[in-house]
Write an enzyme that holds these catalytic residues in place. Sequence first.
Site, PDB file in Angstrom:
ATOM      1  N   HIS A  10       0.804  -1.216   0.000  1.00  0.00           N
ATOM      2  CA  HIS A  10       0.000   0.000   0.000  1.00  0.00           C
ATOM      3  C   HIS A  10       0.841   1.272   0.000  1.00  0.00           C
ATOM      4  O   HIS A  10       1.993   1.282   0.446  1.00  0.00           O
ATOM      5  CB  HIS A  10      -0.920  -0.002   1.216  1.00  0.00           C
ATOM      6  N   ASP A 286       1.863  -7.033   2.731  1.00  0.00           N
ATOM      7  CA  ASP A 286       0.995  -6.054   3.402  1.00  0.00           C
ATOM      8  C   ASP A 286       1.810  -4.877   3.938  1.00  0.00           C
ATOM      9  O   ASP A 286       1.448  -4.270   4.936  1.00  0.00           O
ATOM     10  CB  ASP A 286       0.171  -6.678   4.523  1.00  0.00           C
TER      11      ASP A 286
END
Length: 323
Positions: A10, A286
């Site tokens: 992200h 992640d």
Amino acid sequence: MQGKIALEEHFAIPDTLMDSAGFVPGHYWEELQKRLLDIHGQRLDLMDKHGIETMILSLNAPAVQAIADVPRAIEIARRANDALAEECAKRPDRFRAFAALPLQDPEAAARELERCVNELGFVGTLVNGFSQRDATTPLYYDLPEYLDFWSVVAKLNVPFYLHPRNPLPQDSRIYEGHPWLMGPTWAFAQETAVHALRLMGSGLFDKHPNLRIILGHMGEGLPYMMWRIDNRNAWVKVAPNYPAKRRIADYFNENFYITTSGHFRTQTLVDAMLEIGSDRILFSTDWPFENVDHAADWFDVATISEADRQKIGRTNAKSLFNL
């Protein structure tokens, strides 16, 4: 293992940065925001150090999905996608992109996905759970208003990553008095698993059998529930009461992929391989909510075959995203 491809990774733009502020205690926030805003510094250094060739980047959560003002959601999605395209263009050998989509407006979301794929070279979309046009009504993507949107996804032939978000406050009463259960501990998985099951049971994959949906975090618990979902009370001979034509496990095994993001345990990986097969599992970290070294150091020595390590770490993603 060298050459890994990671795809739940992200970033944030200034407009969405504060959406991530509540996911770590206050004294960790300075570090997290630096990680979110960085593309070519610490992130790339960690990729080099831990054998990650490519990251497919996506906007932080819930971001666009939680913007009830629809024109604003459309604006922020486009702004985030333009910013990400600019960053990926600096190192196309290392970074690819998932589109952020304003699914408050399915037609606008479809147009933005077409723009991102056809003009910006994005490899799919990552959507942060349900969208909302007000403070109280979640919009799940099995609703009839999304049928035309799914037709566009199918036509473009790109994967759709269904990423978690917390349930809305009125749907979180089961967690009252237990705030530790929110977010990645439990609520993320429960919310996303139910959303995925709604898609499976809706008949969506009967209409579009080529759709490919990705779930993170070892499948949000779903691989280990498939048999139970299809075989509960098996002595009672009644037809399933959902619109889909086949067993839920059939859609899960044929239309879904899962990633290792934020779930670095070999026993769980092996269970997932037995349920869905190593051809449908993809390595992810992640970042920046989890550490690259935690993900890579675990995966590189996990007790699986080298053939499966290559599939999960690299070749499945190359095939899925036509890299």
